[in-house]
Write a protein that holds these residues in place. Structure first.
Motif, PDB file in Angstrom:
ATOM      1  N   ARG A 176       0.838  -1.201   0.000  1.00  0.00           N
ATOM      2  CA  ARG A 176       0.000   0.000   0.000  1.00  0.00           C
ATOM      3  C   ARG A 176       0.877   1.256   0.000  1.00  0.00           C
ATOM      4  NH1 ARG A 176      -5.267  -1.266   1.670  1.00  0.00           N
ATOM      5  NH2 ARG A 176      -5.459  -3.356   2.535  1.00  0.00           N
ATOM      6  N   THR A 189      -3.803   3.366  -0.262  1.00  0.00           N
ATOM      7  CA  THR A 189      -4.266   2.694  -1.472  1.00  0.00           C
ATOM      8  C   THR A 189      -4.614   1.256  -1.115  1.00  0.00           C
ATOM      9  OG1 THR A 189      -2.080   1.853  -2.081  1.00  0.00           O
ATOM     10  CG2 THR A 189      -2.686   4.027  -2.938  1.00  0.00           C
ATOM     11  N   ASP A 190      -5.225   0.571  -2.063  1.00  0.00           N
ATOM     12  CA  ASP A 190      -5.391  -0.863  -1.945  1.00  0.00           C
ATOM     13  C   ASP A 190      -4.032  -1.503  -2.245  1.00  0.00           C
ATOM     14  OD1 ASP A 190      -6.118  -1.917  -5.195  1.00  0.00           O
ATOM     15  OD2 ASP A 190      -5.836   0.171  -4.665  1.00  0.00           O
ATOM     16  N   GLU A 191      -3.918  -2.810  -2.110  1.00  0.00           N
ATOM     17  CA  GLU A 191      -2.634  -3.487  -2.323  1.00  0.00           C
ATOM     18  C   GLU A 191      -2.123  -3.348  -3.760  1.00  0.00           C
ATOM     19  OE1 GLU A 191      -5.206  -5.266  -0.876  1.00  0.00           O
ATOM     20  OE2 GLU A 191      -4.487  -5.671   1.149  1.00  0.00           O
ATOM     21  N   MET A 192      -3.036  -3.210  -4.723  1.00  0.00           N
ATOM     22  CA  MET A 192      -2.646  -3.074  -6.127  1.00  0.00           C
ATOM     23  C   MET A 192      -2.315  -1.619  -6.501  1.00  0.00           C
ATOM     24  SD  MET A 192      -2.675  -6.165  -7.138  1.00  0.00           S
ATOM     25  CE  MET A 192      -2.422  -5.892  -8.863  1.00  0.00           C
ATOM     26  N   GLN A 193      -2.460  -0.718  -5.539  1.00  0.00           N
ATOM     27  CA  GLN A 193      -2.174   0.712  -5.718  1.00  0.00           C
ATOM     28  C   GLN A 193      -3.022   1.330  -6.837  1.00  0.00           C
ATOM     29  OE1 GLN A 193       2.073   1.297  -6.079  1.00  0.00           O
ATOM     30  NE2 GLN A 193       2.467   0.356  -4.099  1.00  0.00           N
ATOM     31  N   ILE A 217      -6.586   2.329  -6.067  1.00  0.00           N
ATOM     32  CA  ILE A 217      -7.622   3.174  -5.485  1.00  0.00           C
ATOM     33  C   ILE A 217      -7.105   3.836  -4.207  1.00  0.00           C
ATOM     34  CG2 ILE A 217      -9.947   3.194  -4.487  1.00  0.00           C
ATOM     35  CD1 ILE A 217     -10.468   0.649  -6.194  1.00  0.00           C
ATOM     36  N   SER A 246      -8.112   5.741  -0.787  1.00  0.00           N
ATOM     37  CA  SER A 246      -9.254   5.851   0.117  1.00  0.00           C
ATOM     38  C   SER A 246      -8.816   6.474   1.428  1.00  0.00           C
ATOM     39  CB  SER A 246      -9.835   4.468   0.426  1.00  0.00           C
ATOM     40  OG  SER A 246     -10.205   3.803  -0.744  1.00  0.00           O
ATOM     41  N   LEU A 273      -8.480   6.754   5.263  1.00  0.00           N
ATOM     42  CA  LEU A 273      -8.364   5.720   6.300  1.00  0.00           C
ATOM     43  C   LEU A 273      -8.910   6.228   7.626  1.00  0.00           C
ATOM     44  CD1 LEU A 273      -7.332   2.903   7.155  1.00  0.00           C
ATOM     45  CD2 LEU A 273      -5.121   3.977   7.639  1.00  0.00           C
ATOM     46  N   GLU A 284      -0.300  -4.097   8.004  1.00  0.00           N
ATOM     47  CA  GLU A 284      -0.429  -3.975   6.554  1.00  0.00           C
ATOM     48  C   GLU A 284       0.943  -3.718   5.939  1.00  0.00           C
ATOM     49  OE1 GLU A 284      -3.170  -4.370   4.792  1.00  0.00           O
ATOM     50  OE2 GLU A 284      -4.620  -4.415   6.427  1.00  0.00           O
ATOM     51  N   THR A 292      -6.567  11.980   1.178  1.00  0.00           N
ATOM     52  CA  THR A 292      -6.946  11.197   0.002  1.00  0.00           C
ATOM     53  C   THR A 292      -6.616  11.957  -1.277  1.00  0.00           C
ATOM     54  OG1 THR A 292      -8.730  10.221   1.312  1.00  0.00           O
ATOM     55  CG2 THR A 292      -8.831   9.896  -1.077  1.00  0.00           C
ATOM     56  N   GLN A 303      -4.120  10.750  -4.173  1.00  0.00           N
ATOM     57  CA  GLN A 303      -4.561  10.643  -5.565  1.00  0.00           C
ATOM     58  C   GLN A 303      -3.641  11.445  -6.482  1.00  0.00           C
ATOM     59  OE1 GLN A 303      -7.274   8.651  -6.492  1.00  0.00           O
ATOM     60  NE2 GLN A 303      -6.379   8.956  -8.497  1.00  0.00           N
TER      61      GLN A 303
END
Length: 136
Positions: free
Chosen positions: A3, A19-23, A25, A27, A29, A48, A126, A130
């Motif tokens: 992340r 981010t999510d694990e795939m980077q 999205i 979001s 926290l 994490e 966020t 982004q």
């Protein structure tokens, strides 16, 4: 992939986004009291996998550092000594608070909800995240 975690550092409280694990999205926290920030981050990275930390870089319109940068520099030194294995990058955070407030209005949030500064800080983090992802 791990992340990416973004920080909107504030004197009293700090907004955090990931981010999510795939980077893919970004979001929001949470928002934590700034005095508890390092403790929170150390606990979070134990739970994490965080491959990158991005800290907002407050700048004036003429591109000079803002006054709050003086508070961020000591934090950055502590962060790098406490979490030496995680690279730290910076992201210009000009207008993020304004953009966060506008996004709350656009989403239809009631005035009472928009007064929650914690939510504003989380949305700002966020937006920082982004922008960082778009820059990469």
């Amino acid at each position: 992939m791990g992340r990416i975690l973004a920080i909107d550092f504030g004197k009293v409280r700090t907004g955090i986004a990931v981010t999510d694990e795939m980077q893919l999205i970004a979001s929001g926290l949470t928002t934590v009291p700034t005095k508890e920030l390092l403790t929170f981050l150390k606990q979070y990275v134990q739970q994490e996998y965080v491959s990158q930390i991005v800290v907002g870089e407050p700048r004036q319109m003429d591109n000079t550092p803002s006054e709050s940068e003086a508070l961020i520099q000591p934090f950055l030194e502590k962060l790098q000594s406490e979490l030496p294995g995680i690279p730290v990058d910076r992201q210009d955070e000009r207008f993020t608070s304004k953009m966060a407030a506008q996004s709350m209005i656009a989403s239809g949030a009631k005035k009472k909800h928009r007064r929650k500064k914690e939510l504003l800080d989380e949305i700002s983090a966020t937006i920082i995240l982004q922008a960082y992802m778009e820059r990469q």
